[in-house]
Write an enzyme that holds these catalytic residues in place. Structure first.
Site, PDB file in Angstrom:
ATOM      1  N   GLY A 394      42.268  30.260  26.244  1.00 29.20           N
ATOM      2  CA  GLY A 394      43.469  29.733  26.888  1.00 29.20           C
ATOM      3  C   GLY A 394      44.061  30.743  27.848  1.00 29.20           C
ATOM      4  O   GLY A 394      43.578  31.880  27.971  1.00 29.20           O
ATOM      5  N   PRO A 395      45.105  30.343  28.559  1.00 30.67           N
ATOM      6  CA  PRO A 395      45.726  31.230  29.539  1.00 30.67           C
ATOM      7  C   PRO A 395      46.275  32.502  28.889  1.00 30.67           C
ATOM      8  O   PRO A 395      46.609  32.530  27.703  1.00 30.67           O
ATOM      9  CB  PRO A 395      46.872  30.381  30.120  1.00 30.67           C
ATOM     10  CG  PRO A 395      46.550  28.978  29.753  1.00 30.67           C
ATOM     11  CD  PRO A 395      45.769  29.030  28.494  1.00 30.67           C
ATOM     12  N   SER A 396      46.390  33.568  29.690  1.00 25.40           N
ATOM     13  CA  SER A 396      46.955  34.825  29.194  1.00 25.40           C
ATOM     14  C   SER A 396      48.408  34.619  28.773  1.00 25.40           C
ATOM     15  O   SER A 396      49.123  33.800  29.356  1.00 25.40           O
ATOM     16  CB  SER A 396      46.893  35.899  30.287  1.00 25.40           C
ATOM     17  OG  SER A 396      45.558  36.179  30.637  1.00 25.40           O
ATOM     18  N   GLY A 397      48.823  35.385  27.766  1.00 17.71           N
ATOM     19  CA  GLY A 397      50.203  35.292  27.299  1.00 17.71           C
ATOM     20  C   GLY A 397      50.460  34.133  26.365  1.00 17.71           C
ATOM     21  O   GLY A 397      51.616  33.819  26.058  1.00 17.71           O
ATOM     22  N   GLY A 398      49.394  33.516  25.877  1.00 21.87           N
ATOM     23  CA  GLY A 398      49.569  32.364  24.999  1.00 21.87           C
ATOM     24  C   GLY A 398      49.795  32.716  23.542  1.00 21.87           C
ATOM     25  O   GLY A 398      50.089  31.843  22.730  1.00 21.87           O
ATOM     26  N   GLY A 399      49.618  33.997  23.168  1.00 19.14           N
ATOM     27  CA  GLY A 399      49.855  34.406  21.785  1.00 19.14           C
ATOM     28  C   GLY A 399      48.591  34.610  20.975  1.00 19.14           C
ATOM     29  O   GLY A 399      48.655  34.724  19.747  1.00 19.14           O
ATOM     30  N   LYS A 400      47.451  34.715  21.658  1.00 19.56           N
ATOM     31  CA  LYS A 400      46.177  34.825  20.928  1.00 19.56           C
ATOM     32  C   LYS A 400      46.081  36.150  20.163  1.00 19.56           C
ATOM     33  O   LYS A 400      45.729  36.174  18.983  1.00 19.56           O
ATOM     34  CB  LYS A 400      45.012  34.685  21.925  1.00 19.56           C
ATOM     35  CG  LYS A 400      44.990  33.355  22.670  1.00 19.56           C
ATOM     36  CD  LYS A 400      43.787  33.212  23.558  1.00 19.56           C
ATOM     37  CE  LYS A 400      43.831  34.152  24.757  1.00 19.56           C
ATOM     38  NZ  LYS A 400      44.953  33.856  25.676  1.00 19.56           N
ATOM     39  N   THR A 401      46.409  37.265  20.830  1.00 19.00           N
ATOM     40  CA  THR A 401      46.346  38.570  20.164  1.00 19.00           C
ATOM     41  C   THR A 401      47.399  38.670  19.069  1.00 19.00           C
ATOM     42  O   THR A 401      47.175  39.297  18.020  1.00 19.00           O
ATOM     43  CB  THR A 401      46.531  39.696  21.197  1.00 19.00           C
ATOM     44  OG1 THR A 401      45.501  39.586  22.187  1.00 19.00           O
ATOM     45  CG2 THR A 401      46.444  41.068  20.538  1.00 19.00           C
ATOM     46  N   GLU A 524      38.604  39.958  23.249  1.00 18.46           N
ATOM     47  CA  GLU A 524      38.160  40.258  24.616  1.00 18.46           C
ATOM     48  C   GLU A 524      37.182  41.432  24.614  1.00 18.46           C
ATOM     49  O   GLU A 524      37.284  42.349  25.441  1.00 18.46           O
ATOM     50  CB  GLU A 524      39.369  40.596  25.506  1.00 18.46           C
ATOM     51  CG  GLU A 524      40.421  39.520  25.575  1.00 18.46           C
ATOM     52  CD  GLU A 524      39.976  38.331  26.417  1.00 18.46           C
ATOM     53  OE1 GLU A 524      38.864  38.372  26.962  1.00 18.46           O
ATOM     54  OE2 GLU A 524      40.729  37.364  26.513  1.00 18.46           O
TER      55      GLU A 524
END
Length: 612
Positions: A394-401, A524
C-alpha cells in the site's frame, strides 16, 4: 537475555525510589529525594562513618593548633623552647595530614561507588524502557543523564560533603574557643560577618542560577553533538556542514555567555571575600593591639585569634559552594529519578511460548502515537496462518511498519487485540515472545564490531564455525566475506558503514538464520538495493522464509506475487485482501499499483505473467 532476577530487583528498587520520592515531586523536602536515591545505592555505612569521623578528627586537631601557638608565643624564648614542643606540634600536623588524606580517599571511594551503582541502575533501566521513551527523548539528553548528572552527584559526595561538615565544625569550634578566650573581641569580629553576608548571599544565589543554566545548556550541546556526529554522512551528503556549524556555534556561544556570567560573579565574590578577611584582620589587629597594650590580652592570644579567624572565614566559602552544588545535585537527582520513574517493559511476568505453529490473529486493531495522536491504524483485522506468507502493501505512511512494531510489542494497541493461537500475545513473557521473531529491515542495522559479532548478536549460545559458514552460505554472504582480508573478523565500522547495502542486508539475513525465528518479518528488505544485489538477497530470503510464518512489507509487488495472502493497507485501514490475482480483479488501486510498476520496469514478459 538479561538476567530476570536482576531485572526484577531493578523494578523493585525503582518502585521503592518512586514511593520515597513522591513528597519531593510535590515540592516538599527535596533533599529527601537525594537521600533516598543515595540510600538505594547501598553505600558502605562503616566506611562513610570512618571517613566522617577522621575528617572531624582532623578538623578538631586543627582547632588545637592555635592554642599551641598561643602558648608558644607567650612563653617564647630560646631557653624555654624544647624539642618536645616542636615534636608535639609536628606530630599534630602529621596526624592531621594523614587523617585528612585518608578521609578524602575514603569519601572519593564512596562517591565513585555510588556513581557506579547509579550508572549501573540507569543503564539497566535504559535497556528495559519501551521504544516510546526513545521516541520522545533525545539520545544526547539521555546520555547527559547517564554521564553528567551522575557526575554531579558524585562531586557533591566526594568533594563537597566533607568540606561542609568540617567547615561547620571548624566555625562552631573556633567561635566557642574565641568566646572563651575573649568574648568582647569575638563579638566585634562577628559583627563584620553579617555585613559581608548582605553581599555574598545574593551573589551565591546568582551563581546557582548560572550553574543550573550551564548544566542545561551543556546537555543541549551534548544532544547536538550526538545527533550530528552519528549522522555525519547525511550531513556531508546534504552539504549541511555550514548549517550544523551554525547550530553548534550557537550552543558554544551560549556556553561562553554562561561562562562569562560565572566569571563576573566569581570576580565579585573573590575580592569581597578578600575584603572581608582584610577587614576582619584590621579589626582584630587594631582592637586586639589596644587590648594587648592594656594587658587585657596577651600577644599569643592575639595570634591565636588571627589563626581562628582563618578557620572561620575559609570554611564559609566551602559551605557556600556546598549549597550551590547541592542545588545542582537536586536538579540532577530529579532528572535521574524521572528516568527511573518511567514505566518500563515487563520482562518478568507472563508464560513462555510453548508452541510456534499457531496462527496470528489481529482483531479490530487500532493505534495512535500519544494520548491525543491521530490514529495510525484503524480497525485492522486479519489472520496469518503458520508456515505461510502474508504480504502487506500500500501507499507510504499507511501504518505498515507500525503494525510490525505492535506485533513485537514495542507499543500497546489503543484498542483491539492480537492473539497467537487462542492467547493474547500480552499473556506471554516478553523475552519468550520476542525470541520467536526474526526481523530484516530496509536499514539492516549493524553494530560496530566484526562480521562474526554482528551475525551472532543477541545469541546466548556459542556459535560454531560450521554454523556460521552454513548461515553465511544460505544468506549468500560467504563469497564476499571470504574475499575480505580478515574474513569473519573484519570490522564493519559504525552502523556497518564499511559494507555495501547488499552486504549489510545479507549479514542481517544470516543473523536471522542463526537466530532460527519461527515468525519472520521483512520490512522493505530489498527496496534500497540495486537489481543485481536484489536478485542475490531475494534468493537468500527464500532460504530464510522456508518453513516459517512470514509477514512481508513491500512496495515492489514483484517480490510478493506468490504470497499466500496480500493485504492492501491505506491510511491505516485494510481496503483489500486476497491473492495477487484476486486483488487484480477486485481492487482498483492495487491493479493501478501493479500496472504502474510494470510499466516503469519495462518488463513486458513479467507484465504478461502478472496480469494474465
Amino acid at each position: 537475555m538479561m538476567d530476570t532476577a536482576k531485572l526484577n530487583e531493578s523494578n523493585l528498587v525503582s518502585e521503592k525510589i518512586v514511593k520515597q520520592a513522591a513528597p519531593a515531586a510535590a515540592g516538599k523536602a527535596k533533599w529527601r529525594l537525594f537521600l533516598s536515591l543515595i540510600r538505594n545505592t547501598k553505600p558502605s555505612i562503616p566506611l562513610l562513618t570512618i571517613a566522617v569521623i577522621m575528617s572531624m578528627a582532623s578538623t578538631l586537631v586543627g582547632l588545637v593548633i592555635p592554642l599551641f601557638t598561643k602558648n608558644l608565643v607567650d612563653g617564647f624564648s630560646l631557653n624555654n623552647l624544647s624539642w618536645s614542643q616542636i615534636g608535639g606540634i609536628g606530630g599534630i600536623f602529621i596526624v592531621q595530614t594523614i587523617a585528612s588524606g585518608l578521609s578524602i580517599y575514603m569519601l572519593n571511594r564512596i562517591g565513585q561507588k555510588i556513581v557506579a551503582a547509579l550508572r549501573d541502575r540507569l543503564w539497566r533501566k535504559l535497556l528495559v524502557l519501551p521504544v516510546s521513551y526513545y521516541d520522545n527523548h533525545r539520545t544526547g539528553e539521555t546520555i547527559s543523564r547517564m554521564t553528567n548528572d551522575t557526575g554531579v552527584v558524585k562531586s557533591l559526595i566526594a568533594e563537597h560533603t566533607t568540606g561542609f561538615f568540617t567547615g561547620v565544625v571548624s566555625i562552631i569550634g573556633s567561635i566557642i574557643v574565641l568566646f572563651y578566650m575573649d568574648w568582647k573581641m569575638t563579638a566585634v569580629m562577628l559583627g563584620v560577618i553579617p555585613v559581608a553576608a548582605l553581599f555574598l548571599v545574593p551573589l551565591g544565589r546568582q551563581m546557582f542560577k548560572i550553574s543550573k543554566g550551564l548544566q542545561e545548556e551543556t546537555a543541549s550541546f551534548t544532544t547536538v553533538l550526538t545527533q550530528v556526529l552519528s549522522e555525519i554522512r547525511l550531513v556531508k551528503s546534504s552539504n549541511a556542514e555550514a548549517r550544523e556549524y551554525g547550530s553548534g556555534n550557537e550552543r558554544i556561544k551560549s556556553l561562553f555567555r554562561f561562562g562569562l556570567k560565572e566569571a563576573k560573579v566569581q570576580a565579585m565574590i573573590a575580592p569581597l571575600m578578600f575584603f572581608v578577611i582584610m577587614m576582619l584582620l584590621v579589626v582584630i589587629v587594631g582592637y586586639g593591639g589596644m587590648r594587648v597594650s592594656s594587658g587585657a590580652l596577651s600577644a599569643g592570644e592575639l595570634v591565636a585569634f588571627i589563626l581562628y579567624l582563618i578557620q572561620i572565614v575559609m570554611p564559609m566559602s566551602q559551605i557556600t559552594t556546598f549549597f550551590t552544588q547541592f542545588q545542582k545535585t537536586i536538579g540532577a537527582t530529579e532528572r535521574i529519578i524521572e528516568i527511573l520513574d518511567y514505566e518500563e517493559e515487563d520482562h518478568v511476568t507472563g508464560k513462555p511460548v510453548d508452541r510456534a505453529d499457531l496462527p496470528i490473529t489481529v482483531n479490530h486493531l487500532s493505534f495512535g502515537y500519544g494520548a491525543d495522536g491521530d490514529k495510525v491504524l484503524s480497525n485492522l483485522s486479519f489472520r496469518a496462518e503458520p508456515d505461510s506468507v502474508t504480504a502487506i502493501v500500500g501507499p507510504s505512511g499507511g501504518g505498515k511498519t507500525t503494525l510490525f512494531s505492535l506485533l513485537e510489542r514495542y507499543y500497546k494497541p489503543t484498542s483491539g487485540t492480537i492473539t497467537f493461537g487462542s492467547d493474547s500475545i500480552d499473556s506471554f513473557s516478553l523475552p519468550s515472545w520476542r525470541s520467536l521473531f526474526g526481523y530484516v529491515s530496509q536499514e539492516s542495522p549493524l553494530i560496530a564490531g566484526s562480521i562474526r559479532v554482528n551475525m551472532c548478536y543477541g545469541l546466548e549460545r556459542e556459535v560454531s564455525s560450521e554454523e556460521l559458514l552454513k548461515a553465511a552460505k544460505m544468506a549468500y554472504a560467504d563469497l564476499f566475506i571470504s574475499e575480505l582480508p580478515e574474513g569473519y573478523e573484519t570490522e564493519v565500522g559504525e552502523r556497518g558503514v564499511k559494507l555495501s547495502g547488499g552486504q549489510r542486508q545479507r549479514i542481517a539475513i544470516a543473523r536471522a538464520l542463526l537466530r532460527d525465528p519461527k515468525i519472520l518479518m521483512l520490512d522493505e528488505a530489498t527496496s534500497s538495493l540495486d537489481s543485481k544485489s536484489e536478485v542475490v538477497v531475494q534468493e537468500a530470503l527464500k532460504n530464510l522464509m522456508a518453513g516459517r510464518t512470514t509477514l512481508v512489507i513491500a512496495h515492489r509487488l514483484s517480490t510478493v506475487v506468490d504470497a499466500d495472502q496480500i493485504l492492501f493497507v491505506e491510511k491505516g485501514t485494510i481496503t483489500g485482501s486476497g491473492t495477487h490475482f484476486e486483488l487484480l480483479e477486485s481492487h482498483e488501486l492495487y491493479r493501478e499499483f501493479a500496472t504502474q510498476q510494470l510499466r516503469l520496469n519495462n518488463a513486458g514478459a513479467n507484465e504478461t505473467a502478472l496480469l494474465s
